[in-house]
Design a protein around this motif. Structure first.
Motif, PDB file in Angstrom:
ATOM      1  N   ASP A 286       0.936  -1.076  -0.103  1.00 57.97           N
ATOM      2  CA  ASP A 286      -0.022  -0.221  -0.019  1.00 57.97           C
ATOM      3  C   ASP A 286       0.848   1.150   0.067  1.00 57.97           C
ATOM      4  N   VAL A 287       2.211   1.290   0.123  1.00 53.76           N
ATOM      5  CA  VAL A 287       2.878   2.304   0.038  1.00 53.76           C
ATOM      6  C   VAL A 287       3.518   2.469  -1.679  1.00 53.76           C
ATOM      7  N   ASP A 288       3.262   3.728  -2.096  1.00 56.28           N
ATOM      8  CA  ASP A 288       3.039   4.058  -3.352  1.00 56.28           C
ATOM      9  C   ASP A 288       4.564   4.477  -3.890  1.00 56.28           C
ATOM     10  N   PHE A 289       5.586   3.606  -3.679  1.00 58.60           N
ATOM     11  CA  PHE A 289       6.895   3.843  -4.294  1.00 58.60           C
ATOM     12  C   PHE A 289       7.600   2.748  -4.106  1.00 58.60           C
ATOM     13  N   HIS A 290       8.813   2.815  -4.882  1.00 57.63           N
ATOM     14  CA  HIS A 290       9.744   1.450  -4.750  1.00 57.63           C
ATOM     15  C   HIS A 290      11.093   2.142  -4.581  1.00 57.63           C
ATOM     16  N   LEU A 291      11.733   1.177  -3.784  1.00 55.28           N
ATOM     17  CA  LEU A 291      13.155   1.602  -3.636  1.00 55.28           C
ATOM     18  C   LEU A 291      14.334   1.343  -4.684  1.00 55.28           C
ATOM     19  N   ASN A 292      14.151   2.417  -5.464  1.00 59.04           N
ATOM     20  CA  ASN A 292      15.221   2.230  -6.362  1.00 59.04           C
ATOM     21  C   ASN A 292      15.903   3.767  -6.802  1.00 59.04           C
ATOM     22  N   THR A 293      16.799   3.780  -7.754  1.00 60.53           N
ATOM     23  CA  THR A 293      17.410   4.976  -8.189  1.00 60.53           C
ATOM     24  C   THR A 293      16.598   6.007  -8.641  1.00 60.53           C
ATOM     25  N   SER A 294      15.584   5.518  -9.505  1.00 58.41           N
ATOM     26  CA  SER A 294      14.662   6.345 -10.251  1.00 58.41           C
ATOM     27  C   SER A 294      13.752   7.311  -9.347  1.00 58.41           C
ATOM     28  N   ILE A 295      13.312   6.746  -8.214  1.00 57.39           N
ATOM     29  CA  ILE A 295      12.563   7.562  -7.016  1.00 57.39           C
ATOM     30  C   ILE A 295      13.504   8.643  -6.480  1.00 57.39           C
ATOM     31  N   PHE A 296      14.845   8.216  -6.133  1.00 60.50           N
ATOM     32  CA  PHE A 296      15.616   8.992  -5.244  1.00 60.50           C
ATOM     33  C   PHE A 296      16.205  10.035  -6.009  1.00 60.50           C
ATOM     34  N   SER A 297      16.578   9.851  -7.470  1.00 57.81           N
ATOM     35  CA  SER A 297      16.870  10.837  -8.564  1.00 57.81           C
ATOM     36  C   SER A 297      16.224  11.974  -8.561  1.00 57.81           C
ATOM     37  N   ALA A 298      14.915  11.831  -8.108  1.00 60.64           N
ATOM     38  CA  ALA A 298      14.038  13.063  -8.135  1.00 60.64           C
ATOM     39  C   ALA A 298      14.633  14.284  -7.174  1.00 60.64           C
ATOM     40  N   PHE A 299      15.133  13.749  -5.995  1.00 59.53           N
ATOM     41  CA  PHE A 299      15.950  15.105  -5.439  1.00 59.53           C
ATOM     42  C   PHE A 299      17.398  14.689  -5.417  1.00 59.53           C
ATOM     43  N   ILE A 300      17.964  13.806  -5.886  1.00 61.00           N
ATOM     44  CA  ILE A 300      19.527  13.473  -5.884  1.00 61.00           C
ATOM     45  C   ILE A 300      19.671  13.119  -7.493  1.00 61.00           C
ATOM     46  N   PRO A 301      19.764  14.140  -8.281  1.00 54.71           N
ATOM     47  CA  PRO A 301      19.925  13.873  -9.920  1.00 54.71           C
ATOM     48  C   PRO A 301      20.923  12.960 -10.285  1.00 54.71           C
ATOM     49  N   GLN A 302      22.250  13.026  -9.463  1.00 53.56           N
ATOM     50  CA  GLN A 302      23.414  12.262  -9.766  1.00 53.56           C
ATOM     51  C   GLN A 302      23.140  10.560  -9.821  1.00 53.56           C
ATOM     52  N   LEU A 303      22.056  10.280  -9.117  1.00 59.45           N
ATOM     53  CA  LEU A 303      21.736   8.829  -9.104  1.00 59.45           C
ATOM     54  C   LEU A 303      21.367   8.457 -10.478  1.00 59.45           C
ATOM     55  N   GLU A 304      20.541   8.889 -11.277  1.00 55.35           N
ATOM     56  CA  GLU A 304      19.864   8.513 -12.317  1.00 55.35           C
ATOM     57  C   GLU A 304      21.172   8.408 -13.428  1.00 55.35           C
ATOM     58  N   GLN A 305      21.987   9.434 -13.171  1.00 55.33           N
ATOM     59  CA  GLN A 305      23.186   9.418 -14.295  1.00 55.33           C
ATOM     60  C   GLN A 305      24.124   8.135 -13.988  1.00 55.33           C
ATOM     61  N   MET A 306      24.510   8.158 -12.524  1.00 56.53           N
ATOM     62  CA  MET A 306      25.357   7.270 -12.210  1.00 56.53           C
ATOM     63  C   MET A 306      24.765   5.722 -12.220  1.00 56.53           C
ATOM     64  N   TYR A 307      23.669   5.491 -11.805  1.00 57.34           N
ATOM     65  CA  TYR A 307      23.079   4.108 -11.643  1.00 57.34           C
ATOM     66  C   TYR A 307      21.649   4.229 -12.085  1.00 57.34           C
ATOM     67  N   PRO A 308      21.262   4.342 -13.388  1.00 60.03           N
ATOM     68  CA  PRO A 308      20.191   4.638 -13.810  1.00 60.03           C
ATOM     69  C   PRO A 308      18.818   3.284 -13.633  1.00 60.03           C
ATOM     70  N   ASN A 309      17.855   3.805 -13.002  1.00 66.46           N
ATOM     71  CA  ASN A 309      16.879   2.796 -12.703  1.00 66.46           C
ATOM     72  C   ASN A 309      17.268   1.194 -12.109  1.00 66.46           C
ATOM     73  N   MET A 310      18.087   1.457 -11.032  1.00 66.21           N
ATOM     74  CA  MET A 310      18.716   0.051 -10.391  1.00 66.21           C
ATOM     75  C   MET A 310      17.925   0.140  -8.866  1.00 66.21           C
ATOM     76  N   PRO A 311      17.735  -1.207  -8.700  1.00 65.66           N
ATOM     77  CA  PRO A 311      17.055  -1.250  -7.241  1.00 65.66           C
ATOM     78  C   PRO A 311      18.271  -0.708  -6.329  1.00 65.66           C
ATOM     79  N   MET A 312      17.609  -0.595  -4.978  1.00 70.91           N
ATOM     80  CA  MET A 312      18.122   0.057  -4.023  1.00 70.91           C
ATOM     81  C   MET A 312      18.273  -0.807  -2.786  1.00 70.91           C
ATOM     82  N   LYS A 313      19.180  -0.798  -1.902  1.00 70.33           N
ATOM     83  CA  LYS A 313      19.291  -1.303  -0.367  1.00 70.33           C
ATOM     84  C   LYS A 313      19.565  -0.291   0.474  1.00 70.33           C
TER      85      LYS A 313
END
Length: 456
Positions: A286-313
């Protein structure tokens, strides 16, 4: 050594234990075996009389009035008054040309017994109890013979009654010492001085000193220390002096100091149990997001460039063991948690992304259930101290919000599930607690309860 945990048995608790003990002692005394008695004496001008008493059987031994009291510098004192017993047996008499035999009844009345019990502990920190003093005084013994010459034999009963009195007085204290050793000592040794909690930790409840009797109670100081099963080490702090208030509404009280709870944090931290990993599979549906770099790149742009659409831990850990405070208002702590984020690469290796240090206010609710201390945590919202990602500080507030969701939906339920299992209190076998109470004092928690003993 200051105890980390104190157990107090009040007069009400001692009275209840005394009821159970007296019932056992009555059964032991009713099984006394008495030796055959024989002797000779001269009776008036008739001459020498030889008598034999055999097959002596105790029908009952009643202890109607008794009391137990804690006595400073002594231990416990049990006083029994107006006890009585009934016996029967066979007799045989030789007197001149008279040969006779039959049965007799013997009544023992106004028996007074005083027992002092010494309390201590052995090398393993287990409790010990022994009889340090016992005295028995019998005021009245009556023997009644049955036969056609019974009236004659009743005339010289005084000599026989005197022998009975001496034998019984000795036998009673022997039976008391035996009962204390075989029954009471064996039972109190069932008190666990160490308890395994789970695969990582245990609790040490060994005695740090013999029990102390006061005019109102019996107090025992226990080590009260959690420890890691893998590698036991001394906590980097010591217990403060612990003095319980003069509460006597319950049969027993447990004083759990802040040291007791903080060694729990130290043991779990040193055993690695306070490291938690969160993956996308653990996020509630019921939580509307996933733990991946795409979600976090919204406020940390470098993540999308360095690790595009990768799962996170996320790996949550504490640099030091959490340290709690106990006060009249309850239990609180303010742990600092490092949240290390990783990208999970296609080859399953982890690439570190950022570390967010979080501070959170936590309070605890404590209760007693089924002989265990149980609890649950209530947490406030995280506050971020620093966010490290290569070149600086970014998106702290958004990360705080995400961490609050993770903590509330994943981390907190896991912690509360463990706390709901509880931690065992130091109780001997077949003891159940009820009518419990919980009160907070400065630097310790006071748990009160009444006791029910379940016989075998």
């Amino acid at each position: 050594t200051n105890p980390g945990f104190v157990v107090r048995i009040t007069q009400a608790g001692l009275d209840y234990a005394h009821q159970q003990g007296i019932a056992i002692l009555e059964k032991e005394l009713a099984q006394l075996t008495l030796p055959d008695i024989s002797g000779d004496f001269r009776f008036l001008r008739v001459g020498k009389v030889h008598y034999e008493l055999s097959r002596l059987r105790l029908r009952n031994f009643h202890l109607p009035f008794s009391r137990i009291s804690p006595v400073p510098n002594v231990g416990l004192q049990v006083s029994i008054s107006n006890a009585f017993a009934e016996l029967d047996g066979d007799w045989r008499v030789k007197m001149l040309f008279i040969r006779d035999h039959g049965s007799f009844d013997l009544k023992v009345e106004n028996v007074y017994i005083k027992i002092n019990l010494r309390l201590g502990s052995d090398a393993a920190g287990k409790p010990t109890i022994s009889t340090s003093e016992c005295s028995t005084r019998i005021s009245k013994v009556r023997v009644l013979f049955s036969s056609k010459f019974g009236w004659l034999y009743n005339l010289f009963h005084s000599a026989i009654e005197s022998k009975f009195k001496k034998i019984l007085e000795s036998k009673v204290c022997d039976s008391v010492a035996k009962s204390v050793h075989s029954e009471l000592q064996t039972y109190i040794q069932t008190l666990p001085v160490t308890a395994k909690i789970d695969a990582r930790t245990g609790i040490d409840y060994s005695f740090v000193a013999p029990p102390v009797a006061t005019a109102q109670s019996l107090d025992t100081g226990l080590k009260g220390e959690f420890y890691s099963l893998a590698h036991r080490s001394t906590a980097p702090f010591s217990p403060l002096p612990l003095s319980l208030p003069l509460d006597h509404d319950r049969m027993v009280y447990f004083g759990a100091s802040s040291y007791f709870f903080n060694t729990a944090g130290f043991a779990y931290h040193s055993s690695g149990a306070l490291v938690f990993e969160i993956t996308d599979a653990m996020i509630p549906k019921d939580v509307d997001f996933h733990l991946n770099t795409s979600i976090f790149s919204a406020f940390i742009p470098q993540l999308e460039q360095m690790y595009p659409n990768m799962p996170m831990k996320l790996r949550l850990s504490t640099l030091t063991a959490p340290f709690l405070n106990i006060g009249p208002g309850g239990i609180s702590l303010k742990p600092v948690v490092d949240a290390q984020a990783y990208a999970i690469l296609p080859n399953s290796t982890l690439a570190p992304l950022f570390v967010l240090s979080l501070v959170r206010n936590v309070s605890a609710v404590i209760d007693v259930r089924s002989g265990h201390i149980v609890g649950s945590l209530n947490v406030g919202r995280y506050g971020g101290e620093r966010l490290l990602l290569g070149r600086g500080r970014l998106g702290v507030r958004l990360l705080q919000s995400i961490m609050n969701i993770f903590a509330s939906n994943i981390l907190l339920p896991r912690l509360n599930a463990r706390l709901d299992e509880g931690f065992p209190l130091p109780l001997p076998d077949r003891i159940q607690l009820f009518n419990t109470s919980v009160r907070f004092h400065q630097n310790f928690l006071l748990l009160g309860a009444d006791v029910h003993f379940q016989p075998k």
